[in-house]
Design an enzyme around this catalytic site. Structure first.
Site, mmCIF file in Angstrom:
data_model
loop_
_atom_site.group_PDB
_atom_site.id
_atom_site.type_symbol
_atom_site.label_atom_id
_atom_site.label_comp_id
_atom_site.label_asym_id
_atom_site.label_seq_id
_atom_site.Cartn_x
_atom_site.Cartn_y
_atom_site.Cartn_z
ATOM 1 N N ASN A 71 0.801 -1.223 0.000
ATOM 2 C CA ASN A 71 0.000 0.000 0.000
ATOM 3 C C ASN A 71 0.835 1.276 0.000
ATOM 4 O O ASN A 71 0.313 2.354 -0.275
ATOM 5 C CB ASN A 71 -0.971 0.017 1.186
ATOM 6 C CG ASN A 71 -0.270 -0.094 2.523
ATOM 7 O OD1 ASN A 71 0.497 -1.032 2.758
ATOM 8 N ND2 ASN A 71 -0.537 0.832 3.418
ATOM 9 N N HIS A 72 2.145 1.183 0.287
ATOM 10 C CA HIS A 72 3.017 2.361 0.201
ATOM 11 C C HIS A 72 3.838 2.376 -1.095
ATOM 12 O O HIS A 72 4.746 3.195 -1.243
ATOM 13 C CB HIS A 72 3.990 2.402 1.383
ATOM 14 C CG HIS A 72 3.328 2.607 2.708
ATOM 15 N ND1 HIS A 72 2.373 3.577 2.927
ATOM 16 C CD2 HIS A 72 3.481 1.969 3.898
ATOM 17 C CE1 HIS A 72 1.961 3.528 4.183
ATOM 18 N NE2 HIS A 72 2.617 2.552 4.791
ATOM 19 N N HIS A 83 2.832 -7.045 5.353
ATOM 20 C CA HIS A 83 2.160 -5.800 5.744
ATOM 21 C C HIS A 83 2.114 -5.568 7.247
ATOM 22 O O HIS A 83 2.301 -4.444 7.697
ATOM 23 C CB HIS A 83 0.736 -5.709 5.180
ATOM 24 C CG HIS A 83 -0.003 -4.471 5.611
ATOM 25 N ND1 HIS A 83 0.405 -3.197 5.250
ATOM 26 C CD2 HIS A 83 -1.099 -4.301 6.390
ATOM 27 C CE1 HIS A 83 -0.434 -2.310 5.763
ATOM 28 N NE2 HIS A 83 -1.355 -2.950 6.475
#
Length: 254
Positions: free
Chosen positions: A67-68, A173
């Protein structure tokens, strides 16, 4: 084929630890192929060209993200020009880079796919539909998935969904290693979360006093990564060269 997957590498200290330990570990353990999640390898968060290059130069064959992945715009052109650094496949098709990587690594070929979950994360394309699409054109039995997801239930569902269809499913994650590395009934190796490469006495790689301040006060806090006592959380899997099934999987914590 012996594959090593390294959990989320956190900042400069994480990159340095991989550089120090990975080359000798690969030689000692006869590792053929290394995948690391590099989405937090830049200081702060995200991934930058120099942090990606350091991990690749240290012996990683493929870098996955999450997600980054696109947090730092400086990485966009690098993703386009460096296909072994991938972002989640279920991002919008207009996103820079690709979500899977195929490498002919004699005497075997490997396909690495990166997906992001949707439970408690951004509402992007359904990862189950996306992985079916990704697998349509794959012509090797050696298929490895980094599923970057928050919920353990979503990761477990993905493992069972792909059991017998891919070689290995590893979650990333949460930065917390799980103790459930195993081989599913159909021959797919599985672990819910690899963990991280970050400070052992930190909070998910962040200096603990800063994380505690944020938790106790709910005030904005500028996070800094903890550079001390850095641990490498990973798994090693042995994959049959013909069938692509995992025959052995175990945790490695350096």
């Amino acid at each position: 084929m012996r594959v090593m997957m390294i959990g989320d590498v956190v900042g400069r200290a994480g990159c340095e630890r991989v550089r120090q330990y990975l080359p000798s570990f690969k030689r000692k353990e006869g590792i053929d192929f290394v995948i690391a999640n590099g989405e937090n390898s830049a200081e702060g968060n995200g991934i930058l060209p120099h942090s990606a290059k350091e991990l690749l130069d240290s012996g990683c064959d493929v870098l996955t993200t999450g997600n980054h992945a696109l947090r730092r715009r400086e990485i966009y052109d690098y993703l386009e020009s460096t296909p072994c650094v991938i972002r989640p496949y279920n991002y919008d098709k207009g996103a820079p880079g690709g979500g899977m990587y195929f490498i002919d690594h004699p005497p075997f070929s490997v396909c690495v796919i990166n997906l992001q979950g949707t439970v408690y994360l951004d509402g992007i394309r359904n990862p189950f539909d996306a992985v079916d699409e990704a697998l349509e054109g794959v012509r090797t039995p050696h298929i490895i998935l980094d599923f970057h997801a928050e919920a353990t239930s979503e990761k477990l569902c993905m493992g069972h969904y792909l059991d017998g269809r891919v070689s290995l499913v590893a979650g990333t994650h949460t930065h917390v290693p799980t103790a459930d590395a195993r081989i599913l009934p159909g021959g797919t190796g599985y672990v819910t979360d690899l963990g991280m490469c970050g400070g052992r006495n930190s909070v998910l790689g962040v200096k603990k006093e800063l994380a505690l301040h944020r938790m106790r006060t709910h005030l904005p806090t500028r996070f800094e990564n903890d550079p001390e006592d850095v641990v490498i959380n990973a798994i090693v899997a042995e994959i049959d060269n013909n069938s692509g099934k995992t025959t052995k999987i175990y945790r490695v914590d350096i």
